[in-house]
Design an enzyme around this catalytic site. Structure first.
Site, PDB file in Angstrom:
ATOM      1  N   HIS A 257     -18.867   7.099  80.039  1.00 58.16           N
ATOM      2  CA  HIS A 257     -18.719   6.206  78.875  1.00 58.16           C
ATOM      3  C   HIS A 257     -17.275   6.142  78.357  1.00 58.16           C
ATOM      4  CE1 HIS A 257     -21.394   4.541  75.414  1.00 58.16           C
ATOM      5  NE2 HIS A 257     -20.254   3.883  75.483  1.00 58.16           N
TER       6      HIS A 257
ATOM      7  N   ASP B  53     -28.149  -3.146  79.294  1.00 57.07           N
ATOM      8  CA  ASP B  53     -27.093  -2.151  79.138  1.00 57.07           C
ATOM      9  C   ASP B  53     -27.454  -1.197  78.000  1.00 57.07           C
ATOM     10  OD1 ASP B  53     -24.083  -1.524  79.781  1.00 57.07           O
ATOM     11  OD2 ASP B  53     -24.263  -1.460  77.597  1.00 57.07           O
TER      12      ASP B  53
ATOM     13  N   LYS C  93     -25.142   5.289  80.406  1.00 55.17           N
ATOM     14  CA  LYS C  93     -23.823   5.942  80.383  1.00 55.17           C
ATOM     15  C   LYS C  93     -23.897   7.401  79.959  1.00 55.17           C
ATOM     16  CE  LYS C  93     -22.211   1.437  78.790  1.00 55.17           C
ATOM     17  NZ  LYS C  93     -23.202   1.006  77.815  1.00 55.17           N
TER      18      LYS C  93
ATOM     19  N   TYR D 260     -26.486   5.431  72.356  1.00 51.85           N
ATOM     20  CA  TYR D 260     -26.982   4.302  71.553  1.00 51.85           C
ATOM     21  C   TYR D 260     -28.355   4.600  70.913  1.00 51.85           C
ATOM     22  CZ  TYR D 260     -23.616   1.475  74.267  1.00 51.85           C
ATOM     23  OH  TYR D 260     -22.506   0.964  74.880  1.00 51.85           O
TER      24      TYR D 260
END
Ligand code: NAP
Length: 317
Positions: free
Chosen positions: A123, A55, A90, A60
């Protein structure tokens, strides 16, 4: 080395009814505590242990490292083909506009060095003016979220084969209802905060009735992360249950999620803890354990990337 076999669930509205491993390896790590190299090393270790679902998200900053780790795993023969993995990424809130969805997905694919994602998620259900603003965003940066336009662009990504399935994250029942009223491809997944200290009872019932799979993020309460709390890992109730089973609090929390019928994204870059987090499939909790866990005080910890925005949860607690 014997790899842990992770159960899978079928995503009903994906192309070719894809299967998704119920445990994903999370890659959201506080950047001041974790480097790209740490992420890459952790992902390779995870593949060796049997994790196949990873994931990530554009926000990120872990897509590049994950891509490098996948390439290296292929080179080392740890996996025979990319098809053995399930990769979720996302769409970030500054790309939450119909015309930016496809370019954002293409950038994610480039960073991951992949031709397709297995799952692409919206997201957060908000749009923030495009730009490289500091997070958390101030409320003035929030602009109208065109859910229908963005979802139509997400559907196009699936039709193009760039994402085998599409879904959402941090959506309330009300927002899912809006989405289901016009979607031609219903969302396969809603990834939300869920753990024994935030059990998402109503959302779970709603998603089950609609055939939407829940993925629980921060399944251990994200202890130690800037967006986390100690509510799960310091719970006396969970500690007692863990001791009775000869397990850890983390394992009790993950097993509880699995028994609630949801899928899980859990992050550990520590080899022992990565291994421990997979050891949840050959034992079970009792009815009494479930009753005790139901008594845990409920508190949502992750309130999103905006300083204050009361529209996010539609008044739901
Ligand atoms: P989490 O998985 O609940 O907790 C991660 C923390 O727990 C890390 O500090 C980790 O440290 C520690 N940990 C992991 N396993 C452990 C164990 N067995 N015993 C003790 N400590 C343990 O939190 P999270 O990272 O927030 O959630 C997981 C993933 O969900 C993320 O990485 C991300 O992929 C996704 N996520 C999605 C959203 C969203 O909005 N969609 C939001 C948050 C997270 P070590 O690494 O040192 O083990």
């Amino acid at each position: 080395m014997s790899l842990t076999k992770i159960p899978q669930v079928v995503l009903n509205s994906s192309s070719n009814r894809c299967s998704m491993p119920v445990i994903a390896f999370g890659t959201a790590a506080d950047t001041n505590k974790s480097s790209a190299e740490t992420t890459k090393v952790a992902v390779i270790e995870a593949i060796k242990l049997g994790y196949t679902h990873f994931d990530t998200a554009s926000v990120y900053g872990s897509e590049d490292a994950l891509g490098e780790a996948i390439a290296e795993a292929l080179q080392l023969g740890l996996i025979k083909s990319r098809g053995e993995l399930f990769i979720t990424s996302k769409l970030w809130v500054t790309d939450n506009f119909p015309h930016l969805v496809l370019p954002a997905l293409q950038k994610s694919l480039q960073r991951l060095k992949l031709e397709y994602l297995d799952l692409y998620l919206i997201h957060w259900p908000i749009s923030v003016k495009p730009g490289d603003w500091e997070i958390p965003y101030s409320e003035e940066l929030i602009t109208t979220f065109d859910l229908k336009g963005v979802w139509t662009a997400m559907e196009e990504c699936q039709k193009l084969g760039l994402a085998k399935s599409i879904g959402v994250s941090n959506f309330t029942r009300k927002k899912l209802e809006d989405l289901l009223s016009f979607a031609t491809i219903p969302p396969s997944v809603n990834q939300v905060e869920m753990n024994p200290a935030w059990n998402q009872k109503k959302l779970r019932e709603f998603c089950e009735a609609k055939g939407i799979i829940i993925t629980a993020f921060s399944p251990l309460g994200a202890k130690g992360a800037s967006w986390g709390s100690n509510e799960v890992m310091d719970s006396e109730i969970l500690k007692e249950i863990a001791q009775a089973h000869g397990r850890t609090i983390a394992q009790v929390s993950l097993r509880w999620l699995y028994e609630k019928g949801v899928t899980i994204a859990v992050k550990s870059y520590n080899k022992e803890r990565m291994k421990q987090n997979l050891e949840i499939f050959d034992w079970s909790l009792t009815r009494e354990d479930h009753e005790k866990i139901d008594q845990i005080k409920q508190i949502r910890v992750n309130n999103g990337p905006v300083v204050f925005f009361d529209n996010l949860w539609d008044g739901e607690t």
